[in-house]
Design an enzyme around this catalytic site. Structure first.
Site, PDB file in Angstrom:
ATOM      1  N   TYR A 118      95.667 114.622  50.183  1.00  0.00           N
ATOM      2  CA  TYR A 118      94.460 114.203  50.482  1.00  0.00           C
ATOM      3  C   TYR A 118      94.734 112.909  51.389  1.00  0.00           C
ATOM      4  O   TYR A 118      95.515 112.004  51.187  1.00  0.00           O
ATOM      5  CB  TYR A 118      93.291 113.725  49.830  1.00  0.00           C
ATOM      6  N   GLU A 206      89.288 112.457  58.109  1.00  0.00           N
ATOM      7  CA  GLU A 206      89.552 112.941  57.088  1.00  0.00           C
ATOM      8  C   GLU A 206      90.376 114.212  57.097  1.00  0.00           C
ATOM      9  O   GLU A 206      89.901 115.169  57.543  1.00  0.00           O
ATOM     10  CB  GLU A 206      88.192 113.154  56.155  1.00  0.00           C
TER      11      GLU A 206
END
Ligand code: GDP
Ligand code: MN
Length: 397
Positions: A118, A206
């Site tokens: 991530y 993101e």
């Protein structure tokens, strides 16, 4: 301004960030053509068909599927395009899918399993610095990771005067447990991602997942990009990336007439001048037992026309049970606003079916109150902030 995954990836790629490649398709036929072209360019045999909507969690909602041949590409693209995709991040009605990204399969089997990480870049408002937030636990709910295993989330803060330094990018790669080629690739990836974030004037990146392929390449498989609208003037090519089908229609309309409107869930519509007063008014509504139905800053010129436009926007929301108008007359005189409210009310005839509470403070507030009280309309006036809240409470009861 939010972007689709494919647009976010385009921006990343333009700054040298390696991405999972893909081509947008609007129907099943285009999807097959896109798949063929990708096979020619990348050698991939399998493709991933990904719904392009402004919401995450598409995989969980059935909006991301693997196709192992052209027939499956056609079938899956046909299924996904036109579907109402419901994910944990959409409303219960879901979002209509107008297009898909046909992407190369990058999870191809090899000696090593692919790894998902991530990574996001955003402003840390507490320190006033940009930061890179990253984790070994990619691909899944980062919220769940934050809740259950917060020690697996790392951050790297960036000093604005020197920017991201190479040792920091290496630290990211190190904390992700990489070595050798993958370590070098990740360091390069992080530097490029940060450059892209700054140069594109984004307020959020993101990338979940960032993938390490079985042959140690690092690439962005997903991209959620939010651009800073105030900087759009220096990115003419990004302006056309806006997809208003994805935005709240009332907010789009408000923007067109120059009103600052944010749709919310509650039952009390608010019309306020100034963002600070609007926030305070929303707090007061909550204290009075209501829930704000919107944020609306009508700005400095609250004349009849603007007040009427604001009324119309607020009343598009069926959930509105009362409207609170809270205006401070500093530059604008209260009596003019009051006249605006009365005129707008009369112009709108039967359209207003909910009680209205008006609080006007500042220049000529007394004249304004008289105007409202003598108008013969179903509008209640208040002088004190608390009085306005009490009246809201009374009409909701
Ligand atoms: P999101 O669900 O909206 O976050 O969409 P993502 O783009 O992150 O995709 C969801 C999931 O699809 C990923 O976490 C992967 O597990 C899977 N996925 C994405 N690309 C590929 C691919 O090329 N091959 C395979 N097998 N799975 C993929
Ligand atoms: Mn994702």
């Amino acid at each position: 301004m939010n972007l689709h995954e494919y647009q976010g990836k385009e921006i990343l790629n333009s700054f040298g960030v390696r991405i999972q490649r893909g081509i947008v398709a609007h129907n099943a036929k285009e999807a097959v053509a896109a798949a063929k072209q990708l096979t020619a360019e990348t050698g991939t045999g399998w493709h991933v068909i990904k719904a392009q909507v402004h919401a995450g969690g598409r995989g969980k909602g059935g909006g991301v599927k693997l196709a192992k041949n052209l027939q499956e590409v056609e079938e899956i693209a046909g299924q996904i395009i036109g579907m109402n995709l419901i994910t944990p991040q959409t409303s219960a009605e879901g979002k209509k899918v107008h297009q898909v990204l046909v992407a190369e399969d990058v999870y191809y089997p090899g000696e090593n399993e692919p790894d998902e990480y991530y990574m996001s870049v955003l402003l840390n408002r507490a320190t006033g610095r940009n930061m890179i937030m990253y984790s070994t636990e990619g691909g899944m709910d980062i919220e769940a990771v934050a809740e259950e295993t917060p020690h697996l989330i790392f951050t790297e803060e960036i000093d604005p005067t020197v920017g991201l330094l190479p040792f920091q990018a290496r630290r990211v790669a190190f904390n992700l447990g990489l070595s050798g080629t993958a370590f070098k690739e990740m360091s390069k990836f992080v530097m490029a991602v940060y450059t892209a974030y700054v140069q594109s004037d984004s307020s959020l990146f993101e990338i979940n997942p960032v993938l390490k392929t079985s042959d140690d390449k690092i690439l962005a498989v997903d991209a959620k990009v939010t651009l800073d609208e105030n900087a759009l003037y220096r990115h003419k090519d990004y302006v056309e990336m806006r997809d208003i089908r994805e935005e709240n229609p009332v907010e789009v309309e408000a923007k067109e007439v120059g009103l600052n409107y944010v749709d919310l869930e509650g039952n009390v519509g608010c019309m306020v001048n100034g963002a600070g007063l609007a926030m305070a008014t929303m707090d007061l509504i909550k204290q009075a037992g209501g829930e704000p139905a919107n944020f609306l800053d009508v700005g400095g010129t609250a004349d009849a026309k603007r007040v009427e436009e604001a009324f119309r926007l607020i009343l598009k929301d069926d959930g509105v049970k009362a409207i609170l108008i809270n205006i401070f007359g500093g530059i604008v005189r209260c009596d003019r606003v009051a006249q605006g409210v009365v005129d707008a009310y009369k112009n709108m005839g039967d359209a207003i079916k909910v009680p209205i509470i008006v609080r006007l403070q500042g220049t000529n507030a007394d004249v304004a109150k008289e105007l409202i009280d003598n108008s013969g309309l179903d509008v209640q006036s208040a002088v004190q902030f608390q009085e306005a809240a009490d009246k809201v409470q009374a009409v909701l009861a």
